[in-house]
Design an enzyme around this catalytic site. Structure first.
Site, short mmCIF file in Angstrom:
data_model
loop_
_atom_site.label_atom_id
_atom_site.label_comp_id
_atom_site.label_asym_id
_atom_site.label_seq_id
_atom_site.Cartn_x
_atom_site.Cartn_y
_atom_site.Cartn_z
N GLU A 138 0.82 -1.20 0.00
CA GLU A 138 0.00 0.00 0.00
C GLU A 138 0.86 1.26 0.00
O GLU A 138 2.00 1.25 0.50
CB GLU A 138 -0.95 -0.02 1.19
CG GLU A 138 -0.28 -0.34 2.50
CD GLU A 138 -1.26 -0.38 3.66
OE1 GLU A 138 -2.21 -1.17 3.61
OE2 GLU A 138 -1.04 0.39 4.61
N CYS A 156 7.08 -6.78 6.73
CA CYS A 156 8.25 -6.15 7.37
C CYS A 156 8.86 -7.12 8.38
O CYS A 156 8.13 -7.77 9.13
CB CYS A 156 7.82 -4.87 8.08
SG CYS A 156 9.21 -4.02 8.86
N CYS A 164 7.16 -4.51 14.85
CA CYS A 164 6.71 -3.60 15.93
C CYS A 164 5.27 -3.95 16.31
O CYS A 164 4.41 -4.11 15.43
CB CYS A 164 6.78 -2.15 15.47
SG CYS A 164 8.43 -1.67 14.90
N CYS A 189 2.06 -2.00 14.91
CA CYS A 189 1.98 -1.76 13.47
C CYS A 189 1.36 -2.95 12.75
O CYS A 189 1.79 -4.09 12.94
CB CYS A 189 3.40 -1.51 12.96
SG CYS A 189 3.55 -1.53 11.18
N CYS A 209 0.13 2.35 8.84
CA CYS A 209 0.92 1.47 7.98
C CYS A 209 0.40 0.04 8.01
O CYS A 209 0.34 -0.58 9.06
CB CYS A 209 2.36 1.54 8.47
SG CYS A 209 3.44 0.39 7.68
#
Ligand code: SF4
Length: 354
Positions: free
Chosen positions: A91, A116, A120, A123, A345
């Site tokens: 995105e 990713c 985290c 997120c 995100c």
């Protein structure tokens, strides 16, 4: 036909054109069609000979992304979910800001990886795991898509276009350094998109080897560190790569980046209720970066599905900011944008993953 034109650097475009027995100036024309005239098809390139266009069409694809979903927020933020050639999705967000001259300024927030590896807990992308790096073309095409988007006069006005690029979308940019660097060079080059390196910012969770490379390469881009906590104990939980690159090594690496590039480092600090938003933590943060030429962006976090990680109340945010100011730290408060369209995100992509 597996070559994508935006995956090629300038020399590779020249080589491709030479291999098709065309003179060098055709390579410059081709680059101008892709990066400045923002062509979507080879057929549009009417000042190239038809035989050349036919040969090109047999050898290359023009772009790497297919938009599959668009969401528009009340504040003007637009988010697109793109499908890649292997069916994976990323995105990209376009944010609109008013400026004093009456025009709008636009910042595009780019993804550099599918998923990713950093993980985290606040997120949505971090919860999706890591799938793969994006290619240079997949990074560049996010920018070109929105440059074309703003050409639509029902959206962008005369003279408006992309002013800033932030590599803050899905993924850790410095974990995909080579592709990122090639994309930045093409987006910056006068033969390419022609955006000043000073208009680009890389956001990292704190990969020290990448920060060092960036400083050595002197790309002149801005560096933003996703800090989110002023001590290792808390940061190990919020940004798990801290266990590998703790604050005692990260902060000196940031000072060194400034010394090498002259670019002020910014620290991103998203405030979560009862987690990292106390006055004592504001004081620790001020002590950590005292004397450094830097800026703190306090972020009023997006609401997440993680019940333990909810945004701090407004009064707490303002008190935290005031404490930093009292201690001489440059800081601004950034409101999260696109709240009504899953603009955090990875949130939009999460909705489409089964
Ligand atoms: S916040 Fe950034 S570094 Fe952390 S998991 Fe999300 S995309 Fe990765």
């Amino acid at each position: 036909m597996s070559i994508f034109l935006t995956d090629l650097n300038t020399q590779e475009v020249h080589k491709l054109v030479a291999s098709l027995a065309e003179p060098a100036y055709r390579a410059r024309q081709l680059l101008a069609w892709v990066y400045q005239r923002l062509a979507v098809s080879i057929d549009e390139m009417t000042d190239l000979p038809q035989a050349f266009r036919q040969k090109l069409a047999q050898q290359v694809n023009l772009h790497t992304l297919v938009p599959i979903h668009e969401a528009r927020a009340k504040d003007g933020t637009v988010k697109i979910l793109f499908s890649l050639k292997d069916g994976k999705t990323v995105e990209t967000a376009l944010m609109k800001f008013s400026s004093t001259d009456g025009k709008h300024r636009y910042t595009v927030c780019i993804s550099t990886q599918v998923g990713c590896p950093i993980g985290c807990p606040f997120c949505a992308t971090g919860q999706q795991g890591f799938e793969r790096n994006l290619t240079p073309g997949e990074i560049i095409d996010q920018v070109l898509y929105f440059a074309r988007y703003l050409q639509d006069k029902t959206i962008g006005r005369e003279g408006e276009g992309i002013n800033n690029i932030v590599f803050m979308g899905m993924g850790e940019p410095l974990a995909n350094y080579d592709a990122l660097r090639q994309a930045i060079e093409m987006l910056n080059s006068r033969d390419g998109f022609g955006l000043s390196a000073r208009g680009m910012t890389i956001s990292t969770a704190g990969l020290i080897p990448g920060i060092e490379r960036l400083g050595n390469d002197k790309l002149q881009v801005g560096l933003a560190i996703s800090l989110h906590a002023p001590d290792n104990k808390q940061r190990d939980k919020l940004v798990p790569i801290n266990k590998k690159y703790p604050l005692g090594e990260l902060i000196p690496a940031c000072r060194e980046y400034f010394a090498r590039t002259g670019r002020r480092v910014s620290f991103e600090y998203a405030l979560f209720n009862g987690v990292n938003d106390s006055i004592v933590q504001a004081q620790s943060l001020a002590d950590l970066i005292q004397g450094m030429n830097c800026h703190v962006n306090l972020i009023s976090a997006n609401r997440t599905t993680n019940q333990k990680m909810q945004p701090s109340p407004r009064n707490t945010v303002l008190a935290f900011q005031q404490e930093l100011k009292n201690r001489g730290i440059n800081c601004t408060l950034r409101l999260s944008r696109g709240q009504d369209i899953d603009a955090g995100c990875g949130q939009l992509r999460s909705r489409f993953l089964t």
